[in-house]
Design a protein around this motif. Structure first.
Motif, PDB file in Angstrom:
ATOM      1  N   SER A  42       0.825  -1.333  -0.123  1.00  0.00           N
ATOM      2  CA  SER A  42      -0.136   0.155   0.039  1.00  0.00           C
ATOM      3  C   SER A  42       0.911   1.268   0.046  1.00  0.00           C
ATOM      4  O   SER A  42       1.977   1.408   0.482  1.00  0.00           O
ATOM      5  CB  SER A  42      -0.970   0.007   1.101  1.00  0.00           C
ATOM      6  OG  SER A  42      -1.629   1.008   1.257  1.00  0.00           O
ATOM      7  N   ASP A  43       0.287   2.403  -0.703  1.00  0.00           N
ATOM      8  CA  ASP A  43       0.952   3.698  -0.440  1.00  0.00           C
ATOM      9  C   ASP A  43       0.467   4.340   0.785  1.00  0.00           C
ATOM     10  O   ASP A  43       0.841   5.411   0.969  1.00  0.00           O
ATOM     11  CB  ASP A  43       0.790   4.485  -1.761  1.00  0.00           C
ATOM     12  CG  ASP A  43      -0.681   4.643  -2.061  1.00  0.00           C
ATOM     13  OD1 ASP A  43      -1.516   4.349  -1.220  1.00  0.00           O
ATOM     14  OD2 ASP A  43      -1.073   5.178  -3.153  1.00  0.00           O
ATOM     15  N   TRP A  44      -0.527   3.655   1.359  1.00  0.00           N
ATOM     16  CA  TRP A  44      -1.292   4.306   2.684  1.00  0.00           C
ATOM     17  C   TRP A  44      -1.902   5.491   2.490  1.00  0.00           C
ATOM     18  O   TRP A  44      -1.590   6.564   3.217  1.00  0.00           O
ATOM     19  CB  TRP A  44      -0.083   4.080   3.747  1.00  0.00           C
ATOM     20  CG  TRP A  44       0.014   3.047   4.145  1.00  0.00           C
ATOM     21  CD1 TRP A  44       1.362   2.067   3.849  1.00  0.00           C
ATOM     22  CD2 TRP A  44      -0.863   1.768   4.804  1.00  0.00           C
ATOM     23  NE1 TRP A  44       1.169   0.734   4.254  1.00  0.00           N
ATOM     24  CE2 TRP A  44      -0.157   0.423   4.694  1.00  0.00           C
ATOM     25  CE3 TRP A  44      -2.096   2.171   5.443  1.00  0.00           C
ATOM     26  CZ2 TRP A  44      -0.783  -0.400   5.558  1.00  0.00           C
ATOM     27  CZ3 TRP A  44      -2.778   0.752   6.106  1.00  0.00           C
ATOM     28  CH2 TRP A  44      -1.912  -0.380   5.969  1.00  0.00           C
ATOM     29  N   LYS A  45      -2.239   6.027   1.301  1.00  0.00           N
ATOM     30  CA  LYS A  45      -2.684   7.128   0.826  1.00  0.00           C
ATOM     31  C   LYS A  45      -4.330   7.189   0.646  1.00  0.00           C
ATOM     32  O   LYS A  45      -4.569   6.077  -0.007  1.00  0.00           O
ATOM     33  CB  LYS A  45      -1.925   7.750  -0.136  1.00  0.00           C
ATOM     34  CG  LYS A  45      -0.774   8.286   0.012  1.00  0.00           C
ATOM     35  CD  LYS A  45      -0.025   9.278  -1.145  1.00  0.00           C
ATOM     36  CE  LYS A  45       1.324   9.717  -0.716  1.00  0.00           C
ATOM     37  NZ  LYS A  45       2.356   8.793  -0.710  1.00  0.00           N
ATOM     38  N   VAL A  46      -5.131   7.942   1.173  1.00  0.00           N
ATOM     39  CA  VAL A  46      -6.447   7.917   0.702  1.00  0.00           C
ATOM     40  C   VAL A  46      -6.633   8.218  -0.786  1.00  0.00           C
ATOM     41  O   VAL A  46      -5.932   8.737  -1.348  1.00  0.00           O
ATOM     42  CB  VAL A  46      -7.644   8.989   1.717  1.00  0.00           C
ATOM     43  CG1 VAL A  46      -9.019   9.324   0.811  1.00  0.00           C
ATOM     44  CG2 VAL A  46      -7.416   8.713   2.938  1.00  0.00           C
ATOM     45  N   GLY A  47      -7.264   7.092  -1.501  1.00  0.00           N
ATOM     46  CA  GLY A  47      -7.652   7.370  -2.948  1.00  0.00           C
ATOM     47  C   GLY A  47      -6.418   6.655  -3.700  1.00  0.00           C
ATOM     48  O   GLY A  47      -6.520   6.518  -4.934  1.00  0.00           O
ATOM     49  N   GLY A  48      -5.476   6.227  -2.938  1.00  0.00           N
ATOM     50  CA  GLY A  48      -4.124   5.358  -3.787  1.00  0.00           C
ATOM     51  C   GLY A  48      -4.559   3.972  -3.844  1.00  0.00           C
ATOM     52  O   GLY A  48      -5.754   3.473  -3.936  1.00  0.00           O
TER      53      GLY A  48
END
Length: 147
Positions: A42-48
């Protein structure tokens, strides 16, 4: 679609439980009951992009709908990914469950943590997920309390 819920109280602080859930080494340990060799990328970003895949690289492609470390993270499942990394977010089979949520909510109980997990699934996956979460959350508890 059915919503399944699981809860466990862990004698460890929020951040430690969060780290056990999402650190690559311990993630693989507690998710072994869903599939051996499971990993999260995961990039651990909302929407990523977030990938939940097995040892062969097959699994689900998702996104983070919201995150507030170490209190909660909500994943929204978008589709499947095959061994070659090809994403399927448009097939009829995927469209039947695309948009389903998987939530992890951690609540501070004065030094202990209540971990609440919730997942939306088709009924046919209920037994598999019950086994995975019940056994898996016991592993999270053991790791967080004893590491």
């Amino acid at each position: 679609m059915e919503t399944l819920s699981y809860e466990i109280v862990i004698n460890a602080p929020l951040q430690k439980v969060w780290d056990v859930l999402w650190t690559p080494e311990t993630y693989t340990e507690w998710t072994q009951f869903f599939g051996p060799g499971s990993v999260i990328k995961s990039d651990w970003k909302v929407g990523g992009k977030t990938y939940f895949v097995n040892a062969e690289g097959e699994g689900m492609v998702s996104t983070i709908d919201s995150i507030d470390e170490p209190n909660q993270v909500i994943f929204k499942h978008l589709g499947m990914v095959d061994k070659e990394g090809k994403e399927d977010t448009q097939s009829k089979e995927v469209m039947e469950w695309s948009g389903a949520f998987e939530k992890y909510i951690l609540i501070d109980l004065e030094g202990k943590t209540k971990l609440h997990a919730e997942v939306q699934v088709d009924k046919e996956w209920k037994d598999h997920l019950d086994t995975g979460f019940i056994k898996g959350l016991d592993v999270v508890k053991n790791l967080a309390e004893n590491k």
